[in-house]
Scaffold this motif. Structure first.
Motif, mmCIF file in Angstrom:
data_model
loop_
_atom_site.group_PDB
_atom_site.id
_atom_site.type_symbol
_atom_site.label_atom_id
_atom_site.label_comp_id
_atom_site.label_asym_id
_atom_site.label_seq_id
_atom_site.Cartn_x
_atom_site.Cartn_y
_atom_site.Cartn_z
ATOM 1 N N LYS A 126 11.712 8.257 3.589
ATOM 2 C CA LYS A 126 11.154 8.304 5.028
ATOM 3 C C LYS A 126 12.639 8.708 5.923
ATOM 4 O O LYS A 126 12.707 9.605 6.739
ATOM 5 C CB LYS A 126 10.369 7.315 5.784
ATOM 6 N N ASP A 159 1.768 4.676 9.601
ATOM 7 C CA ASP A 159 0.592 5.042 9.034
ATOM 8 C C ASP A 159 -0.459 5.061 10.150
ATOM 9 O O ASP A 159 -1.613 5.779 9.809
ATOM 10 C CB ASP A 159 0.356 3.986 7.844
ATOM 11 N N ARG A 178 0.873 -1.080 0.074
ATOM 12 C CA ARG A 178 -0.018 -0.170 -0.099
ATOM 13 C C ARG A 178 0.671 1.228 -0.077
ATOM 14 O O ARG A 178 1.086 1.859 1.119
ATOM 15 C CB ARG A 178 -1.029 0.016 1.073
ATOM 16 N N GLU A 208 5.940 0.497 7.451
ATOM 17 C CA GLU A 208 5.411 1.624 6.510
ATOM 18 C C GLU A 208 5.014 1.008 5.460
ATOM 19 O O GLU A 208 5.358 0.230 4.755
ATOM 20 C CB GLU A 208 6.695 2.408 6.041
ATOM 21 N N ASP A 209 3.592 1.637 4.974
ATOM 22 C CA ASP A 209 2.753 1.455 3.819
ATOM 23 C C ASP A 209 2.828 -0.314 3.692
ATOM 24 O O ASP A 209 2.747 -0.553 2.572
ATOM 25 C CB ASP A 209 3.584 1.847 2.754
HETATM 26 MG MG LIG Z 1 2.973 5.847 4.687
#
Ligand SMILES: [Mg+2]
Ligand SMILES: NC(=O)C1=CN([C@@H]2O[C@H](COP(=O)(O)OP(=O)(O)OC[C@H]3O[C@@H](n4cnc5c(N)ncnc54)[C@H](OP(=O)(O)O)[C@@H]3O)[C@@H](O)[C@H]2O)C=CC1
Ligand SMILES: CC(=O)C(=O)O
Length: 567
Positions: free
Chosen positions: A180, A275, A162, A251-252
């Motif tokens: 990041k 997130d 994602r 992350e993601d």
């Molecule tokens: Mg994110």
């Protein structure tokens, strides 16, 4: 793995032990300073004749590089240019990023990083970070041993499913951990040699990538189920063994894995999900700022969150605590937060599509109490007309879903709606600020996930601040690392939100800005880090420390060239 020996000295000039000479030195991004090598350094490190004569000062080098980047019209070309600089001379890359943060943040981060992830296999130049694939099962520890440096303190890891609001981008997702971590260095000053981006390349279900002959990732369908869990388990064990002092940021990951992994590892590893938790804190601070502008208390708010995934549910959790702190309880608390997924308002009717949504699902009678028939329509507009929210948050990744009708429905229930369409990248925003301002005749208080220009309406300029977790994760990470916390809790994100809210000035509010200007990110991050470090100690997550400021500051590297000494 190399040991990167940077000695911090009290005179402010760091000293670096350099184990390389000649071509190898110029080719190493962490040691190379290009034309800035002095005549003496060129002699000492065997560089004579390998560079043009004149030694450039850091300022001149920055000017030259800046011009080379902004000469490119296209954002993705600028991304490629900056990535090349990062791979050539890290210190110069960070000097440039820090000095031109407003201009380059949208390149190394949202929105351009999204494009870069999509095109990754087509613009690939050189690998950065580590990839772990299902073929590495049984030897993940060995793979981690190939990290370039041994003193890793920060890992950002994704499984690429994602990526922003763009979905499954396979191997291209590594752009997000890289971006990041660049922000960790810019905002929190964590030295780049202590940062490690990782892609769990477990395959992709993206047909376009699977059919692309240039695709660089593992050309298999996504690993799922027990095999996926076993690979992640081995990865976590290897991280703990190889890098026992590191903090890991998930992350993601797509919603189900995001929640499962956070629940499974929050107590076993110094880790958090950006997130879910970082987004929640930044959103809370923005909503608090909106309340200051309209002069209302938390208890007067009714919140609607469109999107019941990692971001939406994380936000709902933080806002629930915030309302609770202001005395809201029982069914009032339940009904103060309405969360919608792709099927509408979450109602506990036995048909929720994901188990984790239960936490915010209304009982049928909660719906009936505000006039929503549990067997009838529960779409966005219907729910807005029934609930009359004061705050509307977009975490659905669905472009333009906050239509004029939706916003008119909001406006019918509240004078000055607080509206945060925070989905990324720009093209995925639920509404464009200029429309929100126009539709509400300048009354809406707006922040977005990706950057937008200010909006002029009826002679007034409305600044659009960026409601993005970049305001939060560097400070939480830095604070936790400074005191060597052993765990990260939701409360640390509550205090981070409060600390961020303290950085929002009256001038910001007067300009309609729900967040402080991005150019102050380093100071904001330091303030959040100190607050988080203090909270870690208070909550028993870290040993008591006397000199918290010194502990935080000692980790905050400034991207200046150190003095070089042969190793
Ligand atoms: Mg994110
Ligand atoms: N600004 C910031 O700092 C951050 C922004 N984000 C952004 O938020 C977005 C969502 O991220 P995340 O929560 O992790 O993603 P998830 O995939 O976990 O969740 C997305 C949610 O949106 C819902 N959704 C999809 N289509 C619709 C629709 N038409 N109407 C209502 N809901 C819909 C999904 O519903 P269902 O469950 O039914 O599938 C799901 O609940 C992304 O664009 C991301 O970039 C994320 C983190 C930080
Ligand atoms: C900002 C961020 O983390 C996201 O959009 O996923």
């Amino acid at each position: 793995m190399q040991t990167f020996r940077l000695h911090r000295r009290s005179n402010g000039r760091d000293q670096l032990e350099v184990p390389l000479r000649g071509r190898a030195l110029l080719a190493h991004p962490m040691y190379n300073k290009g034309t800035a090598f002095s005549a003496e350094e060129r002699r000492t490190f065997g560089l004579e004749g390998m560079l043009p004569d004149r030694t450039s000062s850091q300022e001149v080098q920055k000017k030259r590089t800046y011009q080379a980047i902004v000469r490119k019209d296209d954002a993705i070309e600028r991304y490629i240019g900056l990535a090349a600089l990062q791979d050539r001379n890290e210190a110069l890359f960070y000097q440039l990023l820090e000095e031109h943060l407003d201009e380059f943040l949208p390149i190394v981060y949202t929105p351009t990083v999204g494009q870069a992830c999509k095109k990754y296999s087509h613009i690939f130049r050189r690998g950065r970070g580590l990839w772990i694939t299902p073929r590495d099962k049984g030897r993940v520890n060995e793979i981690l041993g190939n990290a370039p440096y041994e003193d890793v303190r920060l890992i950002v890891v994704t499984d690429n499913e994602r990526i922003l609001g763009l979905g499954d981008l396979g191997a291209g997702g590594i752009g997000i951990p890289i971006g990041k971590l660049a922000l960790y260095t810019v905002a929190a000053g964590i030295h780049p040699s202590q940062c490690l981006p990782i892609s769990l390349d477990v395959g992709t279900d993206n047909e376009e990538l699977l059919n692309d002959e240039l695709y660089v990732g593992i050309r298999e369908r996504r690993l799922r189920g027990e095999a996926y869990d076993a690979l992640v388990e081995e990865f976590v064990g290897a991280v703990k063994k190889r890098f026992p002092k590191a903090l890991l940021q998930w992350e993601d990951f797509k919603k189900a894995n995001a929640f499962r992994l956070l629940d499974r590892y929050a107590d076993r590893l110094l880790s958090f999900n950006d997130d879910i938790q970082g987004t929640a804190a930044v959103t809370l601070a923005g909503v608090m700022a909106g309340c200051r502008i309209v002069g209302q208390r938390p208890a007067e708010q009714r919140v609607l969150i469109l999107g019941a995934g990692a971001a939406g549910i994380g936000i709902a959790r933080q806002l629930r605590e915030w309302l609770r702190r202001d005395g809201v309880a029982g069914e009032d608390l339940t009904r103060a937060i309405a969360v919608l997924d792709s099927r509408g308002l979450l109602i506990d009717d036995g048909n929720l599509s994901d188990e984790y949504k239960q936490e915010f699902a209304w009982q049928p009678e909660d719906g009936q109490a505000v006039g929503i028939d549990p067997n009838g329509a529960r779409d966005l507009e219907t729910v807005i007309r029934a609930v009359k929210p004061t705050v509307l948050l977009g975490t659905s990744g669905q472009p333009g879903i906050f239509t004029e009708r939706v916003i008119q429905a909001m406006q019918a229930g509240t004078e000055r709606p607080i509206i945060l369409p925070i989905s990324n990248p720009t093209a995925n925003t639920e509404a464009r600020p200029e429309d929100l301002i126009r539709w509400t005749k300048g009354r809406a208080l707006v922040a977005t996930g990706s950057p937008f220009d200010p909006v002029e309406h009826a002679g007034k300029i409305h600044e659009i601040a960026q409601g993005n977790n970049v305001y939060i994760f560097p400070g939480v990470g830095l604070g936790a690392l400074a005191v060597q916390a052993d765990r990260i809790t939701d409360r640390l994100f509550t205090v981070a939100a409060d600390a961020l809210a303290e950085c929002i000035s009256e001038d910001d509010l007067a300009a309609g800005r729900l967040y402080p200007p991005m150019k102050g990110l380093r100071e904001i991050t330091r303030h959040i880090a100190l607050t988080v470090a203090q909270a870690c100690v208070e909550d028993g997550l870290a040993e008591p420390a006397e000199e918290l400021e010194a502990a935080v500051d000692s980790l905050m590297w400034k991207p200046e060239y150190p003095e070089y000494v042969p190793a």
